[in-house]
Write a protein that holds these residues in place. Structure first.
Motif, short mmCIF file in Angstrom:
data_model
loop_
_atom_site.label_atom_id
_atom_site.label_comp_id
_atom_site.label_asym_id
_atom_site.label_seq_id
_atom_site.Cartn_x
_atom_site.Cartn_y
_atom_site.Cartn_z
N SER A 2 0.83 -1.19 0.00
CA SER A 2 0.00 0.00 0.00
C SER A 2 0.87 1.25 0.00
O SER A 2 2.09 1.18 -0.02
CB SER A 2 -0.92 0.01 1.22
N GLY A 3 0.22 2.41 0.01
CA GLY A 3 0.93 3.67 0.05
C GLY A 3 1.49 4.03 -1.31
O GLY A 3 0.81 3.94 -2.33
N SER A 4 2.76 4.41 -1.33
CA SER A 4 3.39 4.92 -2.54
C SER A 4 3.95 3.83 -3.44
O SER A 4 4.60 4.15 -4.44
CB SER A 4 4.51 5.89 -2.16
N ILE A 5 3.73 2.56 -3.14
CA ILE A 5 4.24 1.47 -3.98
C ILE A 5 3.40 1.39 -5.25
O ILE A 5 2.20 1.11 -5.21
CB ILE A 5 4.22 0.13 -3.24
N MET A 6 4.06 1.62 -6.38
CA MET A 6 3.38 1.64 -7.68
C MET A 6 3.99 0.63 -8.62
O MET A 6 5.13 0.21 -8.45
CB MET A 6 3.49 3.04 -8.31
N SER A 7 3.24 0.24 -9.63
CA SER A 7 3.72 -0.60 -10.72
C SER A 7 4.44 -1.85 -10.21
O SER A 7 5.62 -2.06 -10.49
CB SER A 7 4.64 0.21 -11.63
N ILE A 8 3.73 -2.68 -9.49
CA ILE A 8 4.31 -3.91 -8.95
C ILE A 8 4.56 -4.90 -10.08
O ILE A 8 3.66 -5.20 -10.87
CB ILE A 8 3.39 -4.52 -7.89
N TYR A 9 5.78 -5.42 -10.13
CA TYR A 9 6.15 -6.42 -11.13
C TYR A 9 5.98 -7.83 -10.58
O TYR A 9 5.45 -8.71 -11.26
CB TYR A 9 7.59 -6.21 -11.59
N ALA A 10 6.44 -8.05 -9.36
CA ALA A 10 6.35 -9.37 -8.77
C ALA A 10 6.28 -9.26 -7.25
O ALA A 10 6.72 -8.28 -6.66
CB ALA A 10 7.56 -10.22 -9.16
N MET A 11 5.71 -10.28 -6.65
CA MET A 11 5.69 -10.39 -5.21
C MET A 11 6.27 -11.75 -4.86
O MET A 11 5.88 -12.76 -5.45
CB MET A 11 4.28 -10.22 -4.66
N GLU A 12 7.20 -11.77 -3.94
CA GLU A 12 7.93 -12.97 -3.59
C GLU A 12 7.82 -13.26 -2.10
O GLU A 12 7.76 -12.35 -1.28
CB GLU A 12 9.41 -12.83 -3.97
N TRP A 13 7.81 -14.54 -1.78
CA TRP A 13 7.83 -14.99 -0.40
C TRP A 13 9.17 -15.62 -0.08
O TRP A 13 9.64 -16.50 -0.81
CB TRP A 13 6.72 -16.01 -0.14
N TYR A 14 9.79 -15.17 0.99
CA TYR A 14 11.02 -15.72 1.52
C TYR A 14 10.76 -16.25 2.92
O TYR A 14 9.79 -15.87 3.57
CB TYR A 14 12.12 -14.66 1.60
N ARG A 15 11.65 -17.11 3.40
CA ARG A 15 11.57 -17.54 4.79
C ARG A 15 12.97 -17.68 5.35
O ARG A 15 13.92 -17.96 4.63
CB ARG A 15 10.79 -18.84 4.94
N GLN A 16 13.07 -17.48 6.65
CA GLN A 16 14.34 -17.57 7.34
C GLN A 16 14.15 -18.23 8.70
O GLN A 16 13.42 -17.71 9.55
CB GLN A 16 14.97 -16.18 7.51
N ALA A 17 14.78 -19.36 8.88
CA ALA A 17 14.77 -20.07 10.15
C ALA A 17 15.98 -19.65 10.97
O ALA A 17 16.98 -19.18 10.42
CB ALA A 17 14.77 -21.58 9.93
N TYR A 57 8.76 -13.72 4.98
CA TYR A 57 8.82 -12.33 4.54
C TYR A 57 8.27 -12.19 3.12
O TYR A 57 8.47 -13.06 2.28
CB TYR A 57 10.26 -11.82 4.54
N CYS A 58 7.64 -11.07 2.87
CA CYS A 58 7.17 -10.73 1.54
C CYS A 58 8.05 -9.64 0.95
O CYS A 58 8.36 -8.66 1.63
CB CYS A 58 5.72 -10.24 1.60
#
Length: 116
Positions: free
Chosen positions: A25-40, A94-95
């Motif tokens: 949300s907010g000022s984030i424009m023109s999203i190309y991709a969304m990725e999920w990461y994880r860290q144990a 994390y996203c």
């Protein structure tokens, strides 16, 4: 202000399911991709799944067949449906939002714990 917020984490037993959400949300424009990461704990942060604006997806071998990533472009939101969860899936998830400008935006993470 630009904001990326993950939600949906929690504690579940092995074999259970969780659905994570990532809202940009907010000022984030023109999203190309969304990725999920994880860290144990004690481990590096690894890519789990990704989805482009056009719907192309990619998964880590460790989650193929169990996790499904999807998106709602109108809501600037990505989801990660996690089924048949295993203790090895325990991590902070994390996203990361990638934009056409090249600037990445990270969320604060959400804890996922799989334990009996």
């Amino acid at each position: 202000q630009a904001q990326v917020v993950e939600s949906g984490g929690g504690l579940v037993q092995p074999g259970g399911s969780l659905r994570l959400s990532c809202a940009a949300s907010g000022s984030i424009m023109s999203i190309y991709a969304m990725e999920w990461y994880r860290q144990a704990p004690g481990k590096q942060r690894d890519l789990v799944a990704s989805i482009t604006r056009g719907g192309s997806t990619n998964y880590a071998d460790s989650v193929k067949g169990r996790f499904t990533v999807s998106r709602d472009n109108a809501k600037s939101t990505a989801y990660l449906q996690m089924n048949n969860l295993k203790p090895e899936d325990t991590a902070v998830y994390y996203c990361k939002v990638s934009t056409l400008s090249g600037r990445p935006y990270w969320g604060q993470g959400t804890q996922v714990t799989i334990s009996s």
